[in-house]
Design a protein around this motif. Structure first.
Motif, short mmCIF file in Angstrom:
data_model
loop_
_atom_site.label_atom_id
_atom_site.label_comp_id
_atom_site.label_asym_id
_atom_site.label_seq_id
_atom_site.Cartn_x
_atom_site.Cartn_y
_atom_site.Cartn_z
N PHE A 15 0.66 -1.12 0.07
CA PHE A 15 0.05 0.04 -0.05
C PHE A 15 0.90 1.07 0.10
O PHE A 15 2.07 1.46 0.70
CB PHE A 15 -0.54 0.03 1.32
N LEU A 16 0.32 2.35 -0.66
CA LEU A 16 1.10 3.55 -0.72
C LEU A 16 0.08 4.54 -0.44
O LEU A 16 -0.98 4.41 -0.42
CB LEU A 16 1.79 3.77 -2.07
N GLY A 17 0.37 5.87 -0.15
CA GLY A 17 -0.45 6.75 -0.01
C GLY A 17 -0.26 8.14 -0.99
O GLY A 17 0.79 8.32 -1.19
N ILE A 18 -1.44 8.41 -1.34
CA ILE A 18 -1.43 9.80 -2.07
C ILE A 18 -1.07 10.93 -1.41
O ILE A 18 -2.23 11.12 -0.25
CB ILE A 18 -2.64 9.94 -2.89
N PRO A 19 -0.25 12.10 -1.36
CA PRO A 19 -0.22 13.09 -0.60
C PRO A 19 -1.41 13.90 -0.69
O PRO A 19 -2.16 14.13 -1.69
CB PRO A 19 0.94 13.94 -1.35
N PHE A 20 -1.82 14.46 0.56
CA PHE A 20 -3.13 15.09 0.68
C PHE A 20 -2.95 16.49 1.16
O PHE A 20 -3.75 17.36 1.78
CB PHE A 20 -3.97 13.98 1.63
N ASN A 21 -1.81 16.94 1.30
CA ASN A 21 -1.26 18.26 1.57
C ASN A 21 -2.01 19.26 0.92
O ASN A 21 -2.47 20.46 1.43
CB ASN A 21 0.03 18.37 1.69
N ASP A 22 -2.26 18.89 -0.36
CA ASP A 22 -2.71 19.85 -1.29
C ASP A 22 -3.88 19.35 -2.33
O ASP A 22 -3.60 18.51 -3.06
CB ASP A 22 -1.57 20.40 -2.22
N SER A 23 -5.07 19.58 -1.98
CA SER A 23 -6.12 19.18 -2.72
C SER A 23 -6.57 19.89 -3.83
O SER A 23 -7.62 19.61 -4.44
CB SER A 23 -7.26 18.85 -1.71
N THR A 24 -5.87 20.94 -4.26
CA THR A 24 -6.31 21.43 -5.49
C THR A 24 -5.34 21.13 -6.71
O THR A 24 -5.77 20.88 -7.82
CB THR A 24 -6.32 23.14 -5.27
N THR A 25 -4.04 21.09 -6.18
CA THR A 25 -3.17 20.41 -7.10
C THR A 25 -2.63 18.95 -6.68
O THR A 25 -1.91 18.96 -5.82
CB THR A 25 -1.73 21.49 -7.24
N TRP A 26 -3.29 17.79 -6.99
CA TRP A 26 -2.99 16.79 -6.56
C TRP A 26 -1.52 16.14 -7.18
O TRP A 26 -1.38 16.54 -8.23
CB TRP A 26 -4.02 15.67 -7.08
N ARG A 27 -0.97 15.68 -6.18
CA ARG A 27 0.46 15.18 -6.70
C ARG A 27 0.33 13.52 -6.87
O ARG A 27 0.34 12.92 -5.90
CB ARG A 27 1.61 15.47 -5.77
N LEU A 28 0.23 13.09 -7.89
CA LEU A 28 -0.36 11.54 -8.21
C LEU A 28 0.85 10.65 -8.86
O LEU A 28 0.59 9.85 -9.22
CB LEU A 28 -1.70 11.66 -9.14
N GLN A 29 2.12 11.44 -8.74
CA GLN A 29 3.36 10.70 -9.27
C GLN A 29 3.37 9.03 -8.76
O GLN A 29 3.60 8.25 -9.14
CB GLN A 29 4.76 11.49 -9.30
N ILE A 30 2.90 9.53 -7.40
CA ILE A 30 3.24 7.86 -6.45
C ILE A 30 2.12 6.98 -7.08
O ILE A 30 2.57 5.68 -7.27
CB ILE A 30 2.97 8.07 -5.12
N ALA A 31 1.10 7.41 -7.47
CA ALA A 31 -0.06 6.31 -8.17
C ALA A 31 0.46 5.82 -9.41
O ALA A 31 0.32 4.94 -9.81
CB ALA A 31 -1.63 7.09 -8.17
N GLU A 32 0.93 6.86 -10.19
CA GLU A 32 1.35 6.61 -11.69
C GLU A 32 2.51 5.74 -11.51
O GLU A 32 2.52 4.46 -12.14
CB GLU A 32 2.02 7.92 -12.32
N ASN A 33 3.64 5.75 -10.83
CA ASN A 33 4.79 4.86 -10.77
C ASN A 33 4.44 3.52 -9.98
O ASN A 33 4.85 2.50 -10.68
CB ASN A 33 5.97 5.60 -10.12
N ALA A 34 3.63 3.78 -9.17
CA ALA A 34 3.26 2.50 -8.46
C ALA A 34 2.55 1.51 -9.28
O ALA A 34 2.91 0.41 -9.20
CB ALA A 34 2.58 2.77 -7.08
N GLN A 35 1.42 2.12 -10.24
CA GLN A 35 0.69 1.31 -10.83
C GLN A 35 1.80 0.61 -12.04
O GLN A 35 1.76 -0.33 -12.36
CB GLN A 35 -0.46 2.08 -11.55
N ARG A 36 2.70 1.55 -12.63
CA ARG A 36 3.62 1.22 -13.76
C ARG A 36 4.54 -0.06 -13.43
O ARG A 36 4.68 -0.91 -13.79
CB ARG A 36 4.07 2.55 -14.34
N ILE A 37 5.17 0.35 -12.13
CA ILE A 37 6.28 -0.46 -11.66
C ILE A 37 5.88 -1.71 -10.67
O ILE A 37 6.45 -2.57 -10.96
CB ILE A 37 7.46 0.35 -10.75
#
Ligand SMILES: *[C@@H]1O[C@H](CO)[C@@H](O)[C@H](O)[C@H]1NC(C)=O
Ligand SMILES: *[C@@H]1O[C@H](CO)[C@@H](O)[C@H](O)[C@H]1NC(C)=O
Ligand SMILES: *[C@@H]1O[C@H](CO)[C@@H](O)[C@H](O)[C@H]1NC(C)=O
Ligand SMILES: *[C@@H]1O[C@H](CO)[C@@H](O)[C@H](O)[C@H]1NC(C)=O
Ligand SMILES: *[C@@H]1O[C@H](CO)[C@@H](O)[C@H](O)[C@H]1NC(C)=O
Ligand SMILES: *[C@@H]1O[C@H](CO)[C@@H](O)[C@H](O)[C@H]1NC(C)=O
Ligand SMILES: *[C@@H]1O[C@H](CO)[C@@H](O)[C@H](O)[C@H]1NC(C)=O
Ligand SMILES: *[C@@H]1O[C@H](CO)[C@@H](O)[C@H](O)[C@H]1NC(C)=O
Length: 655
Positions: free
Chosen positions: A189-211
Motif C-alpha cells: 500500500f502507498l499513500g497519495i499526498p493530501f497536503n494539497d487538494s487543488t493540485t493533486w500530486r499523483l506521481q506516486i500512483a502513476e509510478n506505483a501502478q506502472r512498476i
C-alpha cells in the motif's frame, strides 16, 4: 557452472562478513552498565527500561477452568467472517525510515528484513506492507538525489504533533518494492499526498501502478483526515469536506491516463480522534465510492506518548509503569475494537476488507518498557485476534525507525550494520503467530470465547478452518513465578469429541516485562543486535494427551503465557506450517548463511517442509528446479547458495 562458482565466491564473502559480531559490546546509544558509564543520548529503539510486572491478583486467579467448544461452525455463534489470506498483521513503515528498514536502494536490500518477511510469508502465504504515515502527505518524488541516493529529507516546515520531515524519494523506491515482491509474496500500500487538494500530486500512483502492477494493493486517500484541521493542514475540515475531496481526487484520477487502474483507493483512515468512522459513513462514503475502493480503513493507537517525545518541557510525561497493567488485560483489546464493530459489519456488507491501517502500543513512538516487552506481545496477540473477531481483515503495525520504542524490527545504527545485527521487538512474534493461526486456507474464522467467567486476565479464542475447529488460543496475562497462577484449561467438545492428543506451541518468557529470551515453540530470533531474521533453536511442539473418557484436553499455560493449541488432526497443515520453521532452521544452522526464501526452496524442489527437513541435515545438493523468479537452480549447490542465486539474479546485493 561458471555463474554458480562466481556466486559461491560472493556467498563466502558474505559469510565472512557475517562473522563480525557485536554481541556483548555496548552498542551505540546504549548506556554502559559499569561505573564508567557515560550518560549518552539513548536511542529509544534500544532503551533498556524494564518495568515491574503488575502484582499477582488478589484474590488469586481461578486457574483451573473448562473451555467448552463446538466442533463445527454451524453450532458456533458469533464467528467472524472468513478471513482473506495474507496473514493478519502487516506493517506500516513510515516513509522517512524506509532506508533504515527495507534497504538502501533497489540493489541493496536488507537481508534480515527479507528473512523476517519470509518467516511470515511461509505461514500466511503473503505479507502486506504499507509505506506511508504522516510523512506521506509531503513526500515528493524527485528525479534524482545527491550521491545516487533513493531517499532524502527536507524540513516540511509544519508544526504538527508528530513532527516529521518531508521525504524526498526517487523512482528507485518503487524498484525496491518491486524487487522485494519478486523474491517474496509481499503486497503493498502507498499513500497519495493530501497536503494539497487543488493540485493533486499523483506521481506516486502513476509510478506505483506502472512498476508494481498487481503487487500494489491500494493507495491510501488521506491519512488521519480527522486531524487535518488540528495539524494545520486545512483551515476548516469536516467529514463532508473529506468526502468532497475524495470525489475530486477520483475525477483527477479518471482524467489521468497514467493511472490505468481506477479502483484502488483506501479510506477514510480516520484516527478515531476528532471523528468516529460513523461520521464519515454518514456522508454516504461507502455507497458512493465503494466501486473505487480497495478497502475501508481506520487507524488507532490506544494511547500516545507525544508529550514526552515532543514537549518534555511541559513535564506531562506519562508513567509507563502506571500504564502497563492497562495493556495486560483482555479489556484493552475489547475496548480498542468495540468502536469499529459497526464498521466491521458495514465492510462485510459492502464486501470490502476493513484494515486497521496504522496501530501499535502508543502513538509518538510507544512507551519505554512497555512497547518492546513480552507483555506487548501478549497484548498484540489479543488485540490482533480481537480485531479479526471484529471482522477486520488486516492490521498494520507501525514501524518508526531508531527513535521509537515500538518497532517489530529495528536495524542497527548504520555504522554497525552488518546483516546479522538487527533487533526484533517482542511484537514481531505476535505477527508470526497470527500468520500461523489463520494460515493459508482463506477460510479461518475466529470467536472470542471469554472463558473463566470472563476473567480479563485469561482470554481465549477458538479458530475454525474449513468449517471445523482447528485451533484454540489461550492467554495468561499474570506474571507469577511461584507457579500458583499457572492455568490448566480443560478443553471439551460435545459428544466426547476431543481428539486423542493435541499439539501445543507456546510463546514463552519469564515475565511480562522481559524484552529478550522470548521463544515461540522453543525458537527465537535472538536478542538485541543478534537478529538476522531467521529463527534459531529446535522447534518444540508439545504433544498433550487428552482424556477421551472425561472428554478433556487439559492445557497448561504458565503465568505469563500464551498457547496455540492445534486441535484438528486433519489440520496437519497447521502443524506442517510449524515444520516450515523447523526446516528453515535446519538448513540455516547447517549452512550458516543468508536464507531468504525458504519458500523458494520449497517450490523449487517440489518438496514440502515435512520431507525437506528429512534431508536438510545431510543432503546439501538436493535443490533442483525453478524458483519463484523463474531461475533454474543448479543441482550441485547447497540450499543457502541456491537462495543466494535467487538474490543475485534479482540483482540484489547481500548486505
Ligand atoms: C529510556 O527512555 C526514557 C524515556 O525517554 C528515558 O528517560 C530513559 O533514560 C531511557 N533509559 C534507558 C536505560 O535507556
Ligand atoms: C462479523 O461479521 C459477521 C457476518 O459475517 C457477523 O455475524 C458478526 O457478528 C460480526 N462480528 C462482530 C463481532 O460484530
Ligand atoms: C545502491 O547502493 C549501493 C551501495 O551504496 C551502490 O553500490 C549501488 O550502485 C546503488 N544502486 C542503485 C541502483 O543506485
Ligand atoms: C504540499 O507539499 C509539497 C511537497 O512538500 C509542497 O511543494 C507543496 O507546496 C505543498 N502544498 C501545500 C498547499 O501545502
Ligand atoms: C530491481 O531494481 C532495478 C533497478 O535498480 C531494476 O532494474 C530491476 O529490474 C529490478 N528487478 C526486479 C525483479 O524488479
Ligand atoms: C557510530 O556513530 C556514532 C555517532 O557518529 C559514534 O558515536 C559511534 O562511536 C560509532 N560506532 C562505531 C561502532 O563506529
Ligand atoms: C537469556 O537467558 C540466558 C539463560 O537463561 C541468560 O544467561 C541471559 O542473560 C539472558 N539474556 C537476556 C538478554 O536476558
Ligand atoms: C508433505 O509431504 C509428505 C511426504 O510426501 C506428506 O506425507 C505430507 O502430507 C505433506 N504435507 C503437506 C502439508 O503437504
Amino acid at each position: 557452472m561458471v555463474l554458480v562458482s562466481a556466486l559461491i565466491t560472493v556467498y563466502l564473502a558474505t559469510v565472512a562478513e557475517a562473522a563480525v559480531t557485536v554481541y556483548g559490546q555496548i552498542p551505540f546509544g546504549q548506556t554502559a552498565t559499569g561505573a564508567a558509564a557515560q550518560p549518552t543520548r539513548v536511542v529509544n529503539a534500544f532503551n533498556d527500561t524494564v518495568l515491574n510486572p503488575p502484582p499477582i491478583p488478589n484474590p488469586p486467579l481461578p486457574t483451573a477452568f473448562p473451555l467448552a467448544l463446538q466442533r463445527d461452525v454451524a453450532s458456533t455463534p458469533g464467528l467472524s467472517t472468513p478471513h482473506v489470506g495474507g496473514g493478519f498483521f502487516g506493517f506500516s513503515i513510515e516513509m522517512s525510515v524506509i532506508n533504515q528498514v527495507l534497504g538502501k536502494n533497489s540493489t541493496h536490500l536488507y537481508v534480515p528484513f527479507l528473512n523476517l518477511l519470509s518467516n511470515l510469508a511461509e505461514r500466511a502465504g503473503s505479507v502486506v506492507i504499507r509505506l506511508g504515515g504522516n510523512t506521506q502527505e509531503f513526500a515528493t518524488l524527485v528525479p534524482e538525489l545527491p550521491d545516487g541516493r533513493t531517499f532524502g529529507k527536507e524540513d516540511s516546515g509544519t508544526t504538527q504533533t508528530t513532527r516529521t520531515p518531508a521525504v524526498l524519494y526517487t523512482v528507485d523506491m518503487f524498484y525496491m518494492m518491486s524487487n522485494i515482491s519478486a523474491m517474496l509474496p509481499v503486497k503493498w500500500f502507498l499513500g497519495i499526498p493530501f497536503n494539497d487538494s487543488t493540485t493533486w500530486r499523483l506521481q506516486i500512483a502513476e509510478n506505483a501502478q506502472r512498476i508494481l502492477g498487481d503487487n500494489l494493493l491500494g493507495l491510501q486517500a488521506g491519512n488521519e483526515p480527522d486531524f487535518y484541521q488540528q495539524f494545520g493542514r486545512r483551515t476548516e475540515y469536516s467529514p463532508q469536506a473529506y468526502f468532497t475531496e475524495i470525489g475530486q481526487l477520483i475525477q483527477t484520477i479518471d482524467a489521468n491516463p497514467n493511472i490505468p487502474v481506477k479502483n484502488k483507493l483506501v479510506g477514510p483512515s480516520v484516527a478515531t480522534g476528532p471523528w468516529t468512522p460513523e461520521v464519515v459513513w454518514e456522508t454516504g462514503f461507502i455507497d458512493t465510492y465503494k466501486d473505487r475502493l480497495y478497502a475501508l480503513s481506520v487507524e488507532h493507537y490506544p494511547d500516545n506518548n507525544c508529550d514526552a517525545i515532543f514537549r518534555p518541557e511541559l513535564g506531562r510525561n506519562k508513567d509507563p509503569q502506571e500504564l502497563f497493567p492497562g495493556y495486560l488485560t483482555h479489556a484493552s483489546a475489547v475496548d480498542l475494537v468495540r468502536p469499529y464493530l459497526n464498521s466491521g459489519n458495514l465492510a462485510v456488507a459492502a464486501q470490502k476488507p476493513l484494515i486497521m491501517f496504522e496501530t501499535n502500543t502508543a502513538s509518538c513512538g510507544g512507551f519505554q518498557g512497555i512497547s518492546d516487552s513480552y507483555g506487548a506481545a501478549l497484548w498484540a496477540l489479543d488485540y490482533g485476534y480481537q480485531m479479526a473477531y471484529g471482522n477486520f481483515t488486516h492490521a498494520l503495525l507501525h514501524v518508526g525507525g531508531q527513535n521509537v520504542f515500538y518497532n517489530p524490527f529495528t536495524a542497527p545504527p548504520t555504522n554497525m550494520s552488518t546483516f546479522n545485527q538487527w533487533t526484533v521487538g517482542a511484537i514481531f512474534y505476535s505477527t508470526m503467530i497470527l500468520a500461523e493461526t489463520f494460515g493459508q486456507s482463506n477460510t479461518a474464522r475466529i470467536v472470542d470465547l471469554n472463558p473463566n467467567q470472563g476473567n480479563p486476565l485469561t482470554p481465549a479464542y477458538g479458530i475454525y478452518e474449513r468449517d471445523v475447529l482447528s485451533k484454540v488460543a489461550l492467554f495468561n496475562f499474570v506474571t507469577d513465578p511461584s507457579g500458583n497462577s499457572d492455568l490448566k484449561v480443560a478443553i471439551s467438545i460435545p459428544n466426547a469429541g476431543v481428539p486423542g492428543s493435541v499439539r501445543v506451541k507456546y510463546l514463552e518468557a519469564a515475565s511480562v516485562s522481559q524484552k529478550f529470551n522470548i521463544t515461540w515453540a522453543g525458537q527465537t530470533f535472538g536478542n538485541r543486535f543478534e537478529v538476522d531474521g531467521r529463527l534459531r533453536g529446535d522447534v518444540n511442539v508439545v504433544e498433550i494427551t487428552c482424556d477421551r473418557t472425561a472428554n478433556a484436553c487439559v492445557i497448561p499455560v504458565k503465568a505469563p503465557g500464551f498457547a496455540l493449541v492445534f486441535m484438528d488432526s486433519a489440520a496437519a497443515a497447521s502443524v506442517g506450517q510449524a515444520s516450515h520453521t523447523f526446516a528453515t532452521t535446519a538448513f540455516t544452522r547447517l549452512h550458516n548463511t543468508v536464507s531468504v526464501a525458504s519458500q523458494v526452496l520449497e517450490t523449487s524442489n517440489g518438496h514440502n517442509a515435512t520431507n525437506r527437513k528429512k534431508y536438510g541435515s545431510s543432503s546439501k545438493g538436493s535443490v533442483v528446479g525453478n524458483d519463484a523468479t523463474g531461475l533454474t537452480l543448479s543441482p550441485v549447490v547447497a540450499h543457502g547458495v541456491a537462495v543466494l542465486i535467487a538474490f543475485a539474479a534479482a540483482g540484489v546485493m547481500l548486505r
